[in-house]
Design a protein around this motif. Sequence first.
Motif, PDB file in Angstrom:
ATOM      1  N   ARG A  86       0.840  -1.207   0.000  1.00  0.00           N
ATOM      2  CA  ARG A  86       0.000   0.000   0.000  1.00  0.00           C
ATOM      3  C   ARG A  86       0.872   1.253   0.000  1.00  0.00           C
ATOM      4  O   ARG A  86       1.809   1.357   0.800  1.00  0.00           O
ATOM      5  CB  ARG A  86      -0.887   0.034   1.255  1.00  0.00           C
ATOM      6  CG  ARG A  86      -1.737  -1.183   1.445  1.00  0.00           C
ATOM      7  CD  ARG A  86      -2.870  -1.238   0.440  1.00  0.00           C
ATOM      8  NE  ARG A  86      -3.705  -2.392   0.656  1.00  0.00           N
ATOM      9  CZ  ARG A  86      -4.070  -3.249  -0.302  1.00  0.00           C
ATOM     10  NH1 ARG A  86      -3.660  -3.068  -1.542  1.00  0.00           N
ATOM     11  NH2 ARG A  86      -4.841  -4.275  -0.030  1.00  0.00           N
ATOM     12  N   ALA A  87       0.529   2.181  -0.870  1.00  0.00           N
ATOM     13  CA  ALA A  87       1.246   3.461  -0.893  1.00  0.00           C
ATOM     14  C   ALA A  87       0.911   4.251   0.376  1.00  0.00           C
ATOM     15  O   ALA A  87      -0.161   4.078   0.963  1.00  0.00           O
ATOM     16  CB  ALA A  87       0.821   4.258  -2.120  1.00  0.00           C
ATOM     17  N   PHE A  88       1.817   5.116   0.769  1.00  0.00           N
ATOM     18  CA  PHE A  88       1.566   5.981   1.928  1.00  0.00           C
ATOM     19  C   PHE A  88       0.624   7.119   1.529  1.00  0.00           C
ATOM     20  O   PHE A  88       0.522   7.465   0.342  1.00  0.00           O
ATOM     21  CB  PHE A  88       2.885   6.576   2.434  1.00  0.00           C
ATOM     22  CG  PHE A  88       3.821   5.553   2.998  1.00  0.00           C
ATOM     23  CD1 PHE A  88       3.501   4.875   4.165  1.00  0.00           C
ATOM     24  CD2 PHE A  88       5.016   5.265   2.367  1.00  0.00           C
ATOM     25  CE1 PHE A  88       4.355   3.918   4.682  1.00  0.00           C
ATOM     26  CE2 PHE A  88       5.875   4.316   2.879  1.00  0.00           C
ATOM     27  CZ  PHE A  88       5.546   3.632   4.035  1.00  0.00           C
ATOM     28  N   PRO A  89      -0.033   7.733   2.496  1.00  0.00           N
ATOM     29  CA  PRO A  89      -0.813   8.932   2.184  1.00  0.00           C
ATOM     30  C   PRO A  89       0.083   9.966   1.491  1.00  0.00           C
ATOM     31  O   PRO A  89       1.274  10.074   1.800  1.00  0.00           O
ATOM     32  CB  PRO A  89      -1.253   9.427   3.575  1.00  0.00           C
ATOM     33  CG  PRO A  89      -1.234   8.210   4.433  1.00  0.00           C
ATOM     34  CD  PRO A  89      -0.120   7.359   3.917  1.00  0.00           C
ATOM     35  N   ALA A 102       3.851   0.237   2.376  1.00  0.00           N
ATOM     36  CA  ALA A 102       3.790  -0.602   3.580  1.00  0.00           C
ATOM     37  C   ALA A 102       2.898  -1.806   3.344  1.00  0.00           C
ATOM     38  O   ALA A 102       1.927  -1.742   2.583  1.00  0.00           O
ATOM     39  CB  ALA A 102       3.257   0.213   4.749  1.00  0.00           C
ATOM     40  N   LEU A 104       0.437  -4.093   5.466  1.00  0.00           N
ATOM     41  CA  LEU A 104      -0.326  -3.824   6.680  1.00  0.00           C
ATOM     42  C   LEU A 104      -1.297  -4.960   6.929  1.00  0.00           C
ATOM     43  O   LEU A 104      -2.033  -5.363   6.024  1.00  0.00           O
ATOM     44  CB  LEU A 104      -1.104  -2.532   6.415  1.00  0.00           C
ATOM     45  CG  LEU A 104      -1.644  -1.685   7.533  1.00  0.00           C
ATOM     46  CD1 LEU A 104      -0.547  -1.268   8.481  1.00  0.00           C
ATOM     47  CD2 LEU A 104      -2.280  -0.426   6.923  1.00  0.00           C
ATOM     48  N   ASP A 105      -1.264  -5.494   8.129  1.00  0.00           N
ATOM     49  CA  ASP A 105      -2.364  -6.381   8.523  1.00  0.00           C
ATOM     50  C   ASP A 105      -2.642  -6.167  10.004  1.00  0.00           C
ATOM     51  O   ASP A 105      -2.062  -5.279  10.631  1.00  0.00           O
ATOM     52  CB  ASP A 105      -2.070  -7.854   8.181  1.00  0.00           C
ATOM     53  CG  ASP A 105      -0.888  -8.402   8.957  1.00  0.00           C
ATOM     54  OD1 ASP A 105      -0.574  -7.855  10.034  1.00  0.00           O
ATOM     55  OD2 ASP A 105      -0.267  -9.384   8.501  1.00  0.00           O
ATOM     56  N   MET A 109       2.943  -3.952  10.752  1.00  0.00           N
ATOM     57  CA  MET A 109       3.220  -3.230   9.514  1.00  0.00           C
ATOM     58  C   MET A 109       4.690  -3.421   9.165  1.00  0.00           C
ATOM     59  O   MET A 109       5.552  -3.344  10.042  1.00  0.00           O
ATOM     60  CB  MET A 109       2.925  -1.736   9.723  1.00  0.00           C
ATOM     61  CG  MET A 109       3.157  -0.899   8.482  1.00  0.00           C
ATOM     62  SD  MET A 109       2.602   0.813   8.676  1.00  0.00           S
ATOM     63  CE  MET A 109       3.865   1.466   9.754  1.00  0.00           C
TER      64      MET A 109
ATOM     65  N   ILE B  56      -2.654   4.196  10.859  1.00  0.00           N
ATOM     66  CA  ILE B  56      -3.728   3.319  11.312  1.00  0.00           C
ATOM     67  C   ILE B  56      -4.257   2.562  10.096  1.00  0.00           C
ATOM     68  O   ILE B  56      -4.157   3.034   8.960  1.00  0.00           O
ATOM     69  CB  ILE B  56      -4.868   4.067  12.038  1.00  0.00           C
ATOM     70  CG1 ILE B  56      -5.509   5.117  11.139  1.00  0.00           C
ATOM     71  CG2 ILE B  56      -4.344   4.712  13.318  1.00  0.00           C
ATOM     72  CD1 ILE B  56      -6.805   5.676  11.718  1.00  0.00           C
ATOM     73  N   ASN B  57      -4.787   1.402  10.382  1.00  0.00           N
ATOM     74  CA  ASN B  57      -5.243   0.497   9.331  1.00  0.00           C
ATOM     75  C   ASN B  57      -6.757   0.641   9.178  1.00  0.00           C
ATOM     76  O   ASN B  57      -7.508   0.283  10.073  1.00  0.00           O
ATOM     77  CB  ASN B  57      -4.856  -0.933   9.756  1.00  0.00           C
ATOM     78  CG  ASN B  57      -5.237  -1.976   8.724  1.00  0.00           C
ATOM     79  OD1 ASN B  57      -5.942  -1.690   7.763  1.00  0.00           O
ATOM     80  ND2 ASN B  57      -4.774  -3.197   8.944  1.00  0.00           N
ATOM     81  N   SER B  60      -7.485  -2.261   5.574  1.00  0.00           N
ATOM     82  CA  SER B  60      -6.206  -2.625   4.934  1.00  0.00           C
ATOM     83  C   SER B  60      -5.565  -1.480   4.147  1.00  0.00           C
ATOM     84  O   SER B  60      -4.681  -1.712   3.321  1.00  0.00           O
ATOM     85  CB  SER B  60      -6.366  -3.835   4.017  1.00  0.00           C
ATOM     86  OG  SER B  60      -6.785  -4.938   4.761  1.00  0.00           O
ATOM     87  N   ILE B  61      -6.015  -0.263   4.360  1.00  0.00           N
ATOM     88  CA  ILE B  61      -5.412   0.908   3.717  1.00  0.00           C
ATOM     89  C   ILE B  61      -4.767   1.756   4.816  1.00  0.00           C
ATOM     90  O   ILE B  61      -5.392   2.011   5.845  1.00  0.00           O
ATOM     91  CB  ILE B  61      -6.478   1.767   2.999  1.00  0.00           C
ATOM     92  CG1 ILE B  61      -7.288   0.929   2.012  1.00  0.00           C
ATOM     93  CG2 ILE B  61      -5.849   2.979   2.314  1.00  0.00           C
ATOM     94  CD1 ILE B  61      -6.559   0.522   0.776  1.00  0.00           C
ATOM     95  N   PRO B  62      -3.500   2.185   4.594  1.00  0.00           N
ATOM     96  CA  PRO B  62      -2.839   2.999   5.634  1.00  0.00           C
ATOM     97  C   PRO B  62      -3.296   4.461   5.623  1.00  0.00           C
ATOM     98  O   PRO B  62      -3.302   5.099   4.574  1.00  0.00           O
ATOM     99  CB  PRO B  62      -1.355   2.899   5.265  1.00  0.00           C
ATOM    100  CG  PRO B  62      -1.308   2.509   3.842  1.00  0.00           C
ATOM    101  CD  PRO B  62      -2.600   1.847   3.481  1.00  0.00           C
TER     102      PRO B  62
END
Lengths: 123, 151
Positions: A86-89, A102, A104-105, A109, B56-57, B60-62
Amino acid sequence: MRYFVCAFDDFQVGVPAECMERIIAMDAHPDEAGDRNFCISLAALCGQKETDAPHGLVLKSGRSPAVVLLTPKIQTDMELPDAELRAFPRSLAAFLRYFRGAFLDASGMILALDPETIIKDIP
Amino acid sequence: MEEISREADSAEAQKYLIFMILEKRYALPSRIISEVAALEKVFPLPLVPPFVRGIINRYSIPYALVDVSLILGGDSAQGSKVIVFKEETDRLALLIDDVVDFADLPPSALMDVDQEAGAAANLVRAFFEWKGNPVFCLESDELLRHIQQEA
């Protein structure tokens, strides 16, 4: 993609295996650090205090001297699917430019390192 | 004339979500908010400023968890909830104590805040009175700009 994963106090970093030539045990080959290679501390790159760096990851760079990423102990290697990266914000992209994103689950992370950007930034 | 003005205000009225952070009331336009959720696990990040508490998750998206109180020069918030922005704004979540209310407000209800010096001053440009309390409107665009300027 396969990643070599090492841990800092608060987060984990995965180094993509496809970007590496080999791993060196630095204790066994201390001469690999220093003058013979261009060494980069992963701890410093992540703004963390220096830790023991028992492993050196020789990055595929096409450069001479070789580029070695000094890391804390590699804890595991694991297959992490590209589709789950997943791309960062957008607002954080500039802070985290040496990371691809990242994984993430619920349990944690893993920050996926971007060795290509690191190598591009070497003068 | 007054009637025309009232109609214009009604047409431009905007819904705000009012929330508390460290005993102060703030508001954001509800159009930029996706959800309010309980704060769960926060994954710390390296290299980011202290007001970015981590990731935060959400499904499943940061999302970056931002402590607005720190940006505004206050103490670190101890919030138990998060306001999650819509993804088109950016994947940000604000740490808050609790939701207070919703308010439909015409632009004429907003009053200018006396600007103080400092990089974070533009984060709050207006306020309104709600049930006897001042509520400060957070500027989401300025928030994004402030985060990016820290890089």
